[in-house]
Scaffold this active site. Structure first.
Site, PDB file in Angstrom:
ATOM      1  N   GLU A  32       6.229  -9.332  15.389  1.00  0.00           N
ATOM      2  CA  GLU A  32       5.534  -9.703  16.746  1.00  0.00           C
ATOM      3  C   GLU A  32       6.036 -11.171  17.110  1.00  0.00           C
ATOM      4  O   GLU A  32       6.286 -11.435  18.214  1.00  0.00           O
ATOM      5  CB  GLU A  32       3.963  -9.624  16.597  1.00  0.00           C
ATOM      6  CG  GLU A  32       3.344  -9.629  17.887  1.00  0.00           C
ATOM      7  CD  GLU A  32       1.826  -9.363  17.775  1.00  0.00           C
ATOM      8  OE1 GLU A  32       1.410  -9.033  16.729  1.00  0.00           O
ATOM      9  OE2 GLU A  32       1.123  -9.541  18.676  1.00  0.00           O
ATOM     10  N   ARG A  57       0.795  -1.319  -0.047  1.00  0.00           N
ATOM     11  CA  ARG A  57       0.038   0.139  -0.167  1.00  0.00           C
ATOM     12  C   ARG A  57       0.955   1.325   0.076  1.00  0.00           C
ATOM     13  O   ARG A  57       0.459   2.332  -0.480  1.00  0.00           O
ATOM     14  CB  ARG A  57      -1.085  -0.151   1.323  1.00  0.00           C
ATOM     15  CG  ARG A  57      -2.106  -1.092   1.116  1.00  0.00           C
ATOM     16  CD  ARG A  57      -3.018  -1.367   2.079  1.00  0.00           C
ATOM     17  NE  ARG A  57      -2.416  -1.491   3.471  1.00  0.00           N
ATOM     18  CZ  ARG A  57      -2.161  -2.853   3.791  1.00  0.00           C
ATOM     19  NH1 ARG A  57      -2.577  -3.678   2.901  1.00  0.00           N
ATOM     20  NH2 ARG A  57      -1.535  -3.065   4.975  1.00  0.00           N
TER      21      ARG A  57
HETATM   22  P1  AMP Z   1       4.621  -1.750  11.469  1.00  0.00           P
HETATM   23  O1  AMP Z   1       6.025  -2.360  11.110  1.00  0.00           O
HETATM   24  O2  AMP Z   1       4.147  -2.381  13.039  1.00  0.00           O
HETATM   25  O3  AMP Z   1       4.573  -0.262  11.730  1.00  0.00           O
HETATM   26  O4  AMP Z   1       3.369  -2.022  10.464  1.00  0.00           O
HETATM   27  C1  AMP Z   1       3.500  -1.179   9.441  1.00  0.00           C
HETATM   28  C2  AMP Z   1       2.909  -2.165   8.235  1.00  0.00           C
HETATM   29  O5  AMP Z   1       1.912  -2.884   8.516  1.00  0.00           O
HETATM   30  C3  AMP Z   1       2.517  -1.097   7.152  1.00  0.00           C
HETATM   31  O6  AMP Z   1       2.808  -1.748   6.153  1.00  0.00           O
HETATM   32  C4  AMP Z   1       0.910  -1.390   7.411  1.00  0.00           C
HETATM   33  O7  AMP Z   1       0.384  -1.281   5.995  1.00  0.00           O
HETATM   34  C5  AMP Z   1       0.603  -2.658   8.048  1.00  0.00           C
HETATM   35  N1  AMP Z   1      -0.217  -2.764   9.250  1.00  0.00           N
HETATM   36  C6  AMP Z   1       0.010  -2.832  10.285  1.00  0.00           C
HETATM   37  N2  AMP Z   1      -1.048  -2.720  11.160  1.00  0.00           N
HETATM   38  C7  AMP Z   1      -1.988  -2.149  10.603  1.00  0.00           C
HETATM   39  C8  AMP Z   1      -3.368  -1.939  10.503  1.00  0.00           C
HETATM   40  N3  AMP Z   1      -4.014  -2.064  11.932  1.00  0.00           N
HETATM   41  N4  AMP Z   1      -4.296  -1.720   9.375  1.00  0.00           N
HETATM   42  C9  AMP Z   1      -3.669  -1.844   8.258  1.00  0.00           C
HETATM   43  N5  AMP Z   1      -2.197  -2.048   8.111  1.00  0.00           N
HETATM   44  C10 AMP Z   1      -1.420  -2.329   9.177  1.00  0.00           C
END
Ligand code: AMP
Length: 178
Positions: A103, A66
């Site tokens: 995670e 995205r």
């Molecule tokens: P992070 O590495 O935890 O910051 O996760 C970010 C990535 O995971 C991004 O590419 C987001 O598109 C996806 N992502 C994580 N959590 C969500 C969520 N609640 N809704 C949509 N996309 C998420």
């Protein structure tokens, strides 16, 4: 939409919360209603452009998948190069790879070798900032190729996950959920 309606409320109204996707306990922020609305997409891109146009960005590094939607359109507006960061095995040429903690387990991201000129001023773009691990990994890839990561641009930030704290540099996000 009346012109007086607040931008934040207007855009939030086009983000769909999908509980328990892709797994129990996660509330997925579905941006497809935003993308399906040309006025909303213009509004987002205009705001991202305004936030970064004065920062002399040479290259937008965007994260699969995205992040590509906003990253490519923003790169064109900033007159910057676009570089995709993808999951392993997707890019056809030689790649550099970074591993980062998820995670449960490890994630990996790849970027084509030689994507960045030394000293290129880089903006990392994704749709959403959660824990920050993905964006930090993309920035590490960019730095390893000699780029200077100026900052990060997101449409959505889940501030309660404190992802910002993992990111060195400026962070812009349009819709902050606390
Ligand atoms: P992070 O590495 O935890 O910051 O996760 C970010 C990535 O995971 C991004 O590419 C987001 O598109 C996806 N992502 C994580 N959590 C969500 C969520 N609640 N809704 C949509 N996309 C998420």
């Amino acid at each position: 939409m009346p012109l007086t309606l607040d931008r934040d409320a207007y855009l939030r109204g086009l983000v769909r919360d999908v509980p328990d996707f892709p797994k129990p306990g996660i509330v997925f922020k579905d941006i497809t209603p935003l993308l399906g609305n040309p006025r909303a997409l213009h509004t987002i891109l205009d705001a991202m452009h305004v936030a970064w146009v004065d920062r002399r960005i040479d290259t937008v590094v965007a994260i699969e998948s995205r992040g590509f939607i906003f990253g490519a359109a923003l790169a064109a507006r900033l007159n910057a190069a676009f570089v995709p960061v993808r999951k392993p095995g997707k890019l056809p040429w030689k790649t550099d790879r970074v591993s980062y903690a998820l995670e449960y387990g490890e994630g990996h991201l790849e970027m084509h070798v030689g994507s960045l000129a030394t000293g290129a001023r880089v903006l990392v773009v994704d749709d959403l900032l959660a824990t920050g691990g993905t964006a930090a990994a993309a920035a590490a890839l960019a730095s390893s190729q000699g780029g200077e990561v100026i900052g990060y641009a997101f449409v959505i930030e889940l501030a309660f996950l404190a992802g910002r704290q993992k990111l060195a540099g400026e962070v812009s996000s349009l819709l902050v959920y606390r």
